[in-house]
Motif scaffolding. Sequence first.
Motif, PDB file in Angstrom:
ATOM      1  N   GLN A  64       8.774   7.982  -4.520  1.00 53.78           N
ATOM      2  CA  GLN A  64       9.378   7.562  -3.268  1.00 53.78           C
ATOM      3  C   GLN A  64      10.741   6.930  -3.534  1.00 53.78           C
ATOM      4  O   GLN A  64      10.881   6.086  -4.417  1.00 53.78           O
ATOM      5  CB  GLN A  64       8.487   6.539  -2.550  1.00 53.78           C
ATOM      6  CG  GLN A  64       7.224   7.120  -1.959  1.00 53.78           C
ATOM      7  CD  GLN A  64       6.542   6.152  -1.001  1.00 53.78           C
ATOM      8  OE1 GLN A  64       7.089   5.114  -0.651  1.00 53.78           O
ATOM      9  NE2 GLN A  64       5.328   6.502  -0.578  1.00 53.78           N
ATOM     10  N   LYS A  66      13.630   4.936  -1.347  1.00 53.52           N
ATOM     11  CA  LYS A  66      13.896   4.318  -0.049  1.00 53.52           C
ATOM     12  C   LYS A  66      15.398   4.230   0.173  1.00 53.52           C
ATOM     13  O   LYS A  66      16.102   3.469  -0.476  1.00 53.52           O
ATOM     14  CB  LYS A  66      13.272   2.923   0.032  1.00 53.52           C
ATOM     15  CG  LYS A  66      13.356   2.325   1.423  1.00 53.52           C
ATOM     16  CD  LYS A  66      12.550   1.048   1.559  1.00 53.52           C
ATOM     17  CE  LYS A  66      12.571   0.535   2.987  1.00 53.52           C
ATOM     18  NZ  LYS A  66      11.772  -0.696   3.148  1.00 53.52           N
ATOM     19  N   CYS A  90       1.836  16.551   6.503  1.00 52.27           N
ATOM     20  CA  CYS A  90       1.140  15.365   7.015  1.00 52.27           C
ATOM     21  C   CYS A  90       0.948  15.453   8.520  1.00 52.27           C
ATOM     22  O   CYS A  90      -0.138  15.155   9.038  1.00 52.27           O
ATOM     23  CB  CYS A  90       1.920  14.107   6.662  1.00 52.27           C
ATOM     24  SG  CYS A  90       1.948  13.727   4.892  1.00 52.27           S
ATOM     25  N   MET A 114      -2.556   3.613  -1.090  1.00 55.61           N
ATOM     26  CA  MET A 114      -2.790   2.824   0.115  1.00 55.61           C
ATOM     27  C   MET A 114      -1.817   1.655   0.214  1.00 55.61           C
ATOM     28  O   MET A 114      -1.460   1.216   1.308  1.00 55.61           O
ATOM     29  CB  MET A 114      -4.233   2.317   0.130  1.00 55.61           C
ATOM     30  CG  MET A 114      -4.644   1.608   1.408  1.00 55.61           C
ATOM     31  SD  MET A 114      -6.349   0.997   1.347  1.00 55.61           S
ATOM     32  CE  MET A 114      -6.132  -0.490   0.333  1.00 55.61           C
ATOM     33  N   GLU A 115      -1.407   1.131  -0.924  1.00 55.21           N
ATOM     34  CA  GLU A 115      -0.531  -0.036  -0.950  1.00 55.21           C
ATOM     35  C   GLU A 115       0.141  -0.122  -2.318  1.00 55.21           C
ATOM     36  O   GLU A 115      -0.229   0.565  -3.261  1.00 55.21           O
ATOM     37  CB  GLU A 115      -1.332  -1.322  -0.687  1.00 55.21           C
ATOM     38  CG  GLU A 115      -2.421  -1.575  -1.721  1.00 55.21           C
ATOM     39  CD  GLU A 115      -3.223  -2.833  -1.452  1.00 55.21           C
ATOM     40  OE1 GLU A 115      -3.196  -3.329  -0.304  1.00 55.21           O
ATOM     41  OE2 GLU A 115      -3.885  -3.316  -2.398  1.00 55.21           O
ATOM     42  N   GLU A 119       8.643   1.985  -4.674  1.00 53.90           N
ATOM     43  CA  GLU A 119       9.759   2.498  -3.882  1.00 53.90           C
ATOM     44  C   GLU A 119      11.039   2.267  -4.675  1.00 53.90           C
ATOM     45  O   GLU A 119      11.385   1.129  -4.999  1.00 53.90           O
ATOM     46  CB  GLU A 119       9.864   1.772  -2.539  1.00 53.90           C
ATOM     47  CG  GLU A 119       8.765   2.119  -1.558  1.00 53.90           C
ATOM     48  CD  GLU A 119       8.948   1.400  -0.219  1.00 53.90           C
ATOM     49  OE1 GLU A 119       8.412   1.891   0.772  1.00 53.90           O
ATOM     50  OE2 GLU A 119       9.633   0.354  -0.196  1.00 53.90           O
ATOM     51  N   GLY A 131       5.547   0.025  -1.203  1.00 53.24           N
ATOM     52  CA  GLY A 131       5.364   1.221  -0.403  1.00 53.24           C
ATOM     53  C   GLY A 131       3.928   1.600  -0.137  1.00 53.24           C
ATOM     54  O   GLY A 131       2.986   1.035  -0.685  1.00 53.24           O
ATOM     55  N   THR A 132       3.780   2.583   0.739  1.00 48.06           N
ATOM     56  CA  THR A 132       2.500   3.232   1.041  1.00 48.06           C
ATOM     57  C   THR A 132       2.710   4.727   0.910  1.00 48.06           C
ATOM     58  O   THR A 132       3.760   5.250   1.330  1.00 48.06           O
ATOM     59  CB  THR A 132       2.039   2.907   2.479  1.00 48.06           C
ATOM     60  OG1 THR A 132       1.892   1.501   2.626  1.00 48.06           O
ATOM     61  CG2 THR A 132       0.711   3.578   2.795  1.00 48.06           C
ATOM     62  N   VAL A 134       2.986   8.529   1.565  1.00 46.77           N
ATOM     63  CA  VAL A 134       3.398   9.093   2.859  1.00 46.77           C
ATOM     64  C   VAL A 134       2.224   9.736   3.594  1.00 46.77           C
ATOM     65  O   VAL A 134       2.123   9.651   4.819  1.00 46.77           O
ATOM     66  CB  VAL A 134       4.569  10.087   2.688  1.00 46.77           C
ATOM     67  CG1 VAL A 134       5.833   9.357   2.269  1.00 46.77           C
ATOM     68  CG2 VAL A 134       4.236  11.182   1.689  1.00 46.77           C
ATOM     69  N   LYS A 137      -0.056   6.850   4.785  1.00 41.64           N
ATOM     70  CA  LYS A 137       0.518   6.175   5.953  1.00 41.64           C
ATOM     71  C   LYS A 137       0.310   6.996   7.214  1.00 41.64           C
ATOM     72  O   LYS A 137      -0.050   6.455   8.274  1.00 41.64           O
ATOM     73  CB  LYS A 137       2.010   5.909   5.742  1.00 41.64           C
ATOM     74  CG  LYS A 137       2.639   5.092   6.873  1.00 41.64           C
ATOM     75  CD  LYS A 137       4.096   4.792   6.588  1.00 41.64           C
ATOM     76  CE  LYS A 137       4.664   3.823   7.636  1.00 41.64           C
ATOM     77  NZ  LYS A 137       4.480   4.293   9.022  1.00 41.64           N
ATOM     78  N   MET A 140      -3.356   6.613   8.234  1.00 42.42           N
ATOM     79  CA  MET A 140      -3.706   5.303   8.795  1.00 42.42           C
ATOM     80  C   MET A 140      -3.010   5.053  10.128  1.00 42.42           C
ATOM     81  O   MET A 140      -3.563   4.371  10.997  1.00 42.42           O
ATOM     82  CB  MET A 140      -3.384   4.204   7.780  1.00 42.42           C
ATOM     83  CG  MET A 140      -4.274   4.269   6.536  1.00 42.42           C
ATOM     84  SD  MET A 140      -4.081   2.883   5.379  1.00 42.42           S
ATOM     85  CE  MET A 140      -2.469   3.240   4.679  1.00 42.42           C
ATOM     86  N   ASP A 141      -1.808   5.609  10.300  1.00 41.97           N
ATOM     87  CA  ASP A 141      -1.128   5.483  11.587  1.00 41.97           C
ATOM     88  C   ASP A 141      -1.859   6.277  12.671  1.00 41.97           C
ATOM     89  O   ASP A 141      -1.964   5.824  13.817  1.00 41.97           O
ATOM     90  CB  ASP A 141       0.317   5.972  11.487  1.00 41.97           C
ATOM     91  CG  ASP A 141       1.224   5.000  10.742  1.00 41.97           C
ATOM     92  OD1 ASP A 141       0.786   3.856  10.487  1.00 41.97           O
ATOM     93  OD2 ASP A 141       2.358   5.398  10.405  1.00 41.97           O
TER      94      ASP A 141
END
Length: 318
Positions: A64, A66, A90, A114-115, A119, A131-132, A134, A137, A140-141
Amino acid sequence: MSQTETNKITIGVSACLLGQNVRFDGGHKRAPYCTDELVNFFEFEPVCPEMAIGMGAPRKSIRQVKDGDVILLQSGDGKLDVTAEMKAFCDMKVEHLGHLGGYLLCAKSPTCGMERVLEYKPGTNNATKSGTGVFAKALMDRYPELPVEETGRLHDMVLRENFFTRVYAYNDWQQLKADGLTKHKLVQFHSRYKYLLMAHNQKLYRELGPMVANLGDDFARQADDYFRMFMQTLKHHASRRNHTSTLQHIQGYFKRALSKQQKAELTDAILEYREGLQPLLVPITLINHYLREYPNEYIKDQVYLKPHPQELKLRYGY
């Protein structure tokens, strides 16, 4: 259907955790707890987002990056960028995962962590563990109440028991909705979970009661609001103090049935649990024993006494 019956719940899982050779180096991260134990209780639905977008194995690793508020998925040299492909996957995939009862993720993965996923700052090797993944995320969203955990964290018995408690409760609710949710069924559901909710968070438990008592014309929205807080309550770890209080509440239902010696035996079991001298399973087993001798339908129906199959051995460790 009771959440403790034999029908297997389907849990999503990072494919590498089942021993599939889908890692960037062509290997896997097989989790023996999944492949040797949990497989006897759950159906697994494996997913590897990186393989799903055609990256193959072995492959160039991605991480990742950022850039402002945007998360990019790139190789370390920046020559490979699969951000758009992963987003498309996704967006498509998570819409087909509404049937799952939980999800087990692979730690540190830029797609499935997950956590605490690394990044990186653009063009550098400087990174923060903020980060999480992708895919994680997006999952979970889309399903904020879905029980999600990383397999490595399941070595902690408190986290393990909490995760599977939520998995079985989540499945119980989904079955209730599939059968046709009514106000009466929601009240019954809440009644069965009274002591489990109390053990996890007494403040939120007390807030759930009025929600059930004041169900009105906008029932569908109210039911969704109730379940959101229900799962939020269960996400709190049940403390030894709260368990003790809950056990003492249940003990009160036996005060006229038990002999003086039996009362003392149950009191001692609860206090020894409170002091850390006995696992939770000891007073729970004794209560179930007394329930067979002195039946009480209200207490017998309490999920707290059996929130998951005993064979999972989740109440031995604390």
